[in-house]
Write an enzyme that holds these catalytic residues in place. Sequence first.
Site, PDB file in Angstrom:
ATOM      1  N   LYS A  83      34.180  47.476  54.351  1.00 46.47           N
ATOM      2  CA  LYS A  83      35.325  47.949  53.569  1.00 46.47           C
ATOM      3  C   LYS A  83      36.544  47.117  53.939  1.00 46.47           C
ATOM      4  O   LYS A  83      36.871  46.971  55.128  1.00 46.47           O
ATOM      5  CB  LYS A  83      35.544  49.418  53.941  1.00 46.47           C
ATOM      6  CG  LYS A  83      36.104  50.288  52.855  1.00 46.47           C
ATOM      7  CD  LYS A  83      36.077  51.726  53.361  1.00 46.47           C
ATOM      8  CE  LYS A  83      36.773  52.668  52.445  1.00 46.47           C
ATOM      9  NZ  LYS A  83      37.000  53.965  53.086  1.00 46.47           N
TER      10      LYS A  83
HETATM   11  C1  E4P Z   1      37.487  56.800  51.120  1.00 45.18           C
HETATM   12  O1  E4P Z   1      36.952  55.734  51.096  1.00 45.18           O
HETATM   13  C2  E4P Z   1      38.918  56.996  51.430  1.00 45.18           C
HETATM   14  O2  E4P Z   1      39.243  56.451  52.651  1.00 45.18           O
HETATM   15  C3  E4P Z   1      39.239  58.451  51.346  1.00 45.18           C
HETATM   16  O3  E4P Z   1      38.630  58.996  50.188  1.00 45.18           O
HETATM   17  C4  E4P Z   1      40.715  58.764  51.410  1.00 45.18           C
HETATM   18  O4  E4P Z   1      40.898  60.121  51.142  1.00 45.18           O
HETATM   19  P1  E4P Z   1      42.279  60.887  51.468  1.00 45.18           P
HETATM   20  O5  E4P Z   1      43.315  60.367  50.541  1.00 45.18           O
HETATM   21  O6  E4P Z   1      41.968  62.331  51.210  1.00 45.18           O
HETATM   22  O7  E4P Z   1      42.585  60.599  52.905  1.00 45.18           O
END
Ligand code: E4P
Length: 216
Positions: A83
């Site tokens: 990522k």
């Molecule tokens: C996933 O890849 C993201 O990091 C995550 O969905 C972020 O979610 P949040 O905005 O609830 O922290």
Amino acid sequence: MMIFLDSADLKEIEELAATGLVDGVTTNPSLVAASGMSFSELITKITKLVEGPVSAEVTALDAKGMIAQGRKLAKIAENVTVKVPLTVEGLKACKALSAEDIMVNVTLCFSLNQAILAAKAGATFVSPFVGRLDDCGADGMQLIEDIAKVYETYAFDTLILAASIRHPQHVYEAAKIGVDVVTIPGKVFRQLYTHPLTDLGLDAFMKDWKKSGLEI
Ligand code: E4P
């Protein structure tokens, strides 16, 4: 539609993966930090709990550092997806890692133009953050719809991974748009199968069955 768990909680991942309905897992540095475990140990364990893609995020901010971290993470297991953030350095890293056949999830996407660049950089997944856009008064789901339309127009291969999902209605809307993946916290996963009318109906069926004395 694939359903990923947005979690770095091993117990929760193990419990929900046992349903056979979890297609992958996404983590981020905040979730990993909260787990209190070593990063490589945590990702290794998650990759053994689910067969599908497991996103592990780089923390370097320059492309060279991201590529080095990405290569290291990709060596943990075949289902690791590296990522990277949607910065110019992240896009450069995405292009380089994708060219090495490493799956890349470009995260922190907040606009259609960013999503177009992620696709052009060869991303396997792009992660638009629905909830965080909603939080600041924008329409997160509109962004998902726009990306889906433009990706279809240009036949981009990048899969849309709706992230920052906060409640079941987000899943409902994303599914209607035809999103490829939703990544959801454990709480939202449980809310998908829970319905008070199912519980009430089952309770009534069981009471009638017990009274009847019948057997299967
Ligand atoms: C996933 O890849 C993201 O990091 C995550 O969905 C972020 O979610 P949040 O905005 O609830 O922290």
